[in-house]
Write a protein that holds these residues in place. Structure first.
Motif, short mmCIF file in Angstrom:
data_model
loop_
_atom_site.label_atom_id
_atom_site.label_comp_id
_atom_site.label_asym_id
_atom_site.label_seq_id
_atom_site.Cartn_x
_atom_site.Cartn_y
_atom_site.Cartn_z
N SER A 19 1.02 -1.27 -0.14
CA SER A 19 -0.29 -0.21 0.18
C SER A 19 1.32 1.25 0.04
O SER A 19 0.62 1.88 -0.32
CB SER A 19 -0.76 -0.61 1.10
OG SER A 19 0.09 0.16 2.17
N ALA A 20 2.19 0.86 0.22
CA ALA A 20 2.98 2.37 0.47
C ALA A 20 3.78 2.72 -0.90
O ALA A 20 3.76 3.89 -1.60
CB ALA A 20 3.94 2.30 1.75
N ASP A 24 1.45 6.41 -3.35
CA ASP A 24 3.18 7.87 -4.12
C ASP A 24 3.93 7.78 -5.06
O ASP A 24 4.91 7.49 -4.07
CB ASP A 24 2.81 8.85 -2.76
CG ASP A 24 3.45 10.57 -3.45
OD1 ASP A 24 2.83 11.10 -4.65
OD2 ASP A 24 4.12 11.45 -3.13
N ASP A 25 3.31 7.65 -6.37
CA ASP A 25 4.48 7.25 -7.48
C ASP A 25 4.68 8.30 -8.88
O ASP A 25 3.83 9.11 -8.56
CB ASP A 25 3.97 6.14 -8.10
CG ASP A 25 3.87 4.21 -7.63
OD1 ASP A 25 4.82 5.13 -6.53
OD2 ASP A 25 3.04 4.01 -7.73
N ASP A 26 5.42 8.83 -8.97
CA ASP A 26 5.89 10.04 -9.41
C ASP A 26 5.55 9.39 -10.62
O ASP A 26 6.34 7.97 -11.43
CB ASP A 26 7.13 10.91 -9.25
CG ASP A 26 7.50 11.90 -7.95
OD1 ASP A 26 5.92 11.60 -8.21
OD2 ASP A 26 8.64 11.80 -7.55
N LYS A 66 1.00 9.77 -9.06
CA LYS A 66 -0.48 9.03 -9.22
C LYS A 66 -0.44 8.22 -7.44
O LYS A 66 0.50 7.82 -6.70
CB LYS A 66 0.01 7.30 -9.97
CG LYS A 66 -0.88 6.30 -9.96
CD LYS A 66 -0.83 5.35 -10.86
CE LYS A 66 -2.31 4.38 -11.27
NZ LYS A 66 -1.82 3.06 -12.35
N HIS A 67 -1.52 8.41 -6.81
CA HIS A 67 -2.20 9.00 -5.68
C HIS A 67 -2.69 7.74 -5.56
O HIS A 67 -4.28 7.61 -5.43
CB HIS A 67 -2.17 10.19 -5.30
CG HIS A 67 -1.61 11.26 -4.77
ND1 HIS A 67 -0.32 11.18 -3.82
CD2 HIS A 67 -1.73 11.74 -5.53
CE1 HIS A 67 0.63 11.59 -4.42
NE2 HIS A 67 -0.01 12.46 -5.09
N TYR A 68 -3.06 6.11 -4.66
CA TYR A 68 -4.24 5.12 -4.64
C TYR A 68 -4.49 5.73 -5.63
O TYR A 68 -5.75 4.72 -6.25
CB TYR A 68 -4.57 5.91 -3.15
CG TYR A 68 -4.28 6.03 -2.03
CD1 TYR A 68 -3.85 4.33 -1.60
CD2 TYR A 68 -3.81 7.60 -1.76
CE1 TYR A 68 -3.13 5.14 -0.29
CE2 TYR A 68 -2.77 7.14 -0.65
CZ TYR A 68 -2.53 5.67 0.47
OH TYR A 68 -2.05 6.04 1.07
#
Length: 103
Positions: A19-20, A24-26, A66-68
């Motif tokens: 989940s981490a 939050d992925d660039d 990209k958040h969740y």
């Protein structure tokens, strides 16, 4: 019993780690054109225009994350008085998620 506790502990650690990673992925710039072509996100030009309509000024920085599982376009704008503003847009439809003065 010990094996069950160990298995549950390992599962919990893996789930938290996963989940981490999703949190939050660039998004790399080389991925943007494909996302626009697929219709997943709006063009960055369109999103910039929407941000400037909300907060006039000069764009000083942008970032697509990209958040969740949701693409968020973050825009930093400097207004005519030199104040910095942060605008977060839903990159799929351009909706304003957050408009705040940067302290």
């Amino acid at each position: 019993m010990y094996k069950h506790i160990l298995a549950l502990s390992c599962s919990a650690i893996l789930a938290l780690g996963s989940s981490a990673l999703l949190a939050d992925d660039d998004v790399r710039m080389d991925e943007v054109n494909g996302l626009v072509e697929q219709g997943t996100i709006q063009s960055l030009e369109s999103l910039n225009e929407k941000a400037l309509a909300v907060q006039p000024g000069t764009i000083t920085d942008t970032d697509l994350d990209k958040h969740y599982g949701r693409f968020i376009y973050e825009v930093e704008i400097r207004d005519a008085q030199g104040q910095e503003w942060d605008i977060d847009l839903d990159a799929s439809n351009g909706d304003v998620l957050e408009h705040r003065r940067d302290d």
